[in-house]
Design an enzyme around this catalytic site. Structure first.
Site, PDB file in Angstrom:
ATOM      1  N   HIS A   7     -67.646 -62.827 -62.369  1.00 45.23           N
ATOM      2  CA  HIS A   7     -68.438 -61.929 -61.526  1.00 45.23           C
ATOM      3  C   HIS A   7     -69.914 -61.925 -61.939  1.00 45.23           C
ATOM      4  CE1 HIS A   7     -69.578 -57.619 -60.392  1.00 45.23           C
ATOM      5  NE2 HIS A   7     -69.355 -58.222 -59.242  1.00 45.23           N
ATOM      6  N   ARG A   8     -70.776 -62.424 -61.068  1.00 46.80           N
ATOM      7  CA  ARG A   8     -72.212 -62.598 -61.353  1.00 46.80           C
ATOM      8  C   ARG A   8     -72.386 -63.527 -62.562  1.00 46.80           C
ATOM      9  NH1 ARG A   8     -74.031 -56.151 -60.903  1.00 46.80           N
ATOM     10  NH2 ARG A   8     -72.541 -55.622 -59.280  1.00 46.80           N
ATOM     11  N   ASP A  36     -74.645 -63.395 -55.976  1.00 51.70           N
ATOM     12  CA  ASP A  36     -75.184 -62.625 -54.840  1.00 51.70           C
ATOM     13  C   ASP A  36     -76.482 -63.265 -54.374  1.00 51.70           C
ATOM     14  OD1 ASP A  36     -73.357 -60.156 -55.139  1.00 51.70           O
ATOM     15  OD2 ASP A  36     -74.183 -60.406 -57.141  1.00 51.70           O
ATOM     16  N   GLU A 109     -71.853 -64.424 -52.300  1.00 49.98           N
ATOM     17  CA  GLU A 109     -71.837 -63.150 -51.558  1.00 49.98           C
ATOM     18  C   GLU A 109     -73.180 -62.961 -50.858  1.00 49.98           C
ATOM     19  OE1 GLU A 109     -71.034 -59.372 -53.596  1.00 49.98           O
ATOM     20  OE2 GLU A 109     -71.628 -58.333 -51.747  1.00 49.98           O
TER      21      GLU A 109
HETATM   22  O1  G3P Z   1     -67.858 -60.019 -54.721  1.00 50.52           O
HETATM   23  C1  G3P Z   1     -67.261 -58.999 -55.439  1.00 50.52           C
HETATM   24  C2  G3P Z   1     -68.251 -57.999 -55.928  1.00 50.52           C
HETATM   25  O2  G3P Z   1     -69.331 -58.688 -56.485  1.00 50.52           O
HETATM   26  C3  G3P Z   1     -68.736 -57.071 -54.839  1.00 50.52           C
HETATM   27  O3  G3P Z   1     -69.481 -56.010 -55.349  1.00 50.52           O
HETATM   28  O4  G3P Z   1     -71.533 -54.805 -55.917  1.00 50.52           O
HETATM   29  O5  G3P Z   1     -70.560 -56.364 -57.563  1.00 50.52           O
HETATM   30  O6  G3P Z   1     -71.662 -57.222 -55.516  1.00 50.52           O
HETATM   31  P1  G3P Z   1     -70.857 -56.122 -56.109  1.00 50.52           P
HETATM   32 CA    CA Z   2     -71.284 -59.516 -55.704  1.00 55.27          CA
END
Ligand code: G3P
Ligand code: CA
Length: 244
Positions: A7-8, A36, A109
């Site tokens: 994640h990220r 993102d 994303e």
């Molecule tokens: O893609 C999953 C997650 O990244 C979505 O929430 O706020 O971390 O971008 P956020």
């Molecule tokens: Ca995200």
């Protein structure tokens, strides 16, 4: 086998959404990265989570009000100030260049739920085609209008519906918007949703799964993938489950 997505990037140990975090994820053995994208004033795809620069960089204000030549000079080390080398905001193109060296999957994303960023979908698709990454990317968004637009433009690309509240039969919803996957908040996931999604051919990749107990449960359930800040921890659990 449940795929592990960082994640990220490996954001537990490196500044989120930076090349350092993606490299750390790949070194740890993650199957995929999640990142993102926002659009700059001059239409460049910048890899950064927030609409504003304030939290993760030494800049201020909205990404959409900055030109790439200035944005690319900012520091994105924020909570890792001890890092000695400069770590900046990458462009999506830079990450795609780095992906030539490996086989990692990239979940892009689109952060277009606060600002619609007209033209963002076309730019992302054009870049994917340029690198021939059709089989290595998943496009997700909380903006499901945008996902259906991506489907119209590029039906061969996998889209994934992000959501954070309880949805009724989300696999049916995914079919209705022609998404190949759902990316639910882990709080909304249960056994029936995992089973039914997989049975209907809908991939399911909950986020953000940082608790060991939840990681183990998803792997034992045979969930398609999980998105975590700590891919090393998740991979160790996956190894232990598969060893049994
Ligand atoms: O893609 C999953 C997650 O990244 C979505 O929430 O706020 O971390 O971008 P956020
Ligand atoms: Ca995200």
């Amino acid at each position: 086998m449940t795929a592990i997505f960082a994640h990220r990037g490996f954001s537990a140990i490196a500044p989120e959404n930076t090349l350092a975090a993606f490299q750390a994820a790949e070194s740890a053995g993650a199957d995929g990265i999640e990142l993102d994208v926002q659009l700059t004033k001059d239409g460049r795809l910048a890899v950064i989570h927030d609409e504003k620069l304030n939290r993760t960089t030494n800049g201020q204000g909205y990404v959409k009000d900055w030109e790439w030549k200035d944005l690319s000079k900012l520091e994105a080390k924020y909570k890792f100030p001890e890092a000695t080398r400069a770590i900046g905001i990458p462009s999506l193109e830079e990450i795609f260049e780095w992906m030539r060296e490996n086989e990692i999957i990239c979940n892009i994303e689109l952060k277009n739920n606060e600002f619609p960023y007209p033209g963002m979908e076309e730019k992302v698709i054009r870049l994917i085609r340029q690198f021939n990454y059709e089989g290595r990317v998943i496009i997700s968004s909380f903006n499901h209008y945008s996902l259906t637009y991506v489907y119209q433009l590029a039906p061969d690309l996998e889209t994934a519906a992000l959501y954070s509240s309880h949805l009724y039969m989300p696999w049916k919803y995914a079919e209705a918007i022609r998404a190949g996957a759902i990316h639910p908040n882990i709080r909304t996931v249960n056994h029936n949703i995992i089973r039914s999604s997989i049975e209907h051919g809908i991939q399911i990749r909950p986020y953000t799964v940082n608790k060991e107990k939840q990681v183990r449960w998803l792997i034992e359930e045979g969930c398609s993938a999980l998105i975590t800040d700590d891919p090393k921890m998740a991979l160790e659990i996956r190894d232990s489950v598969l060893d049994v």
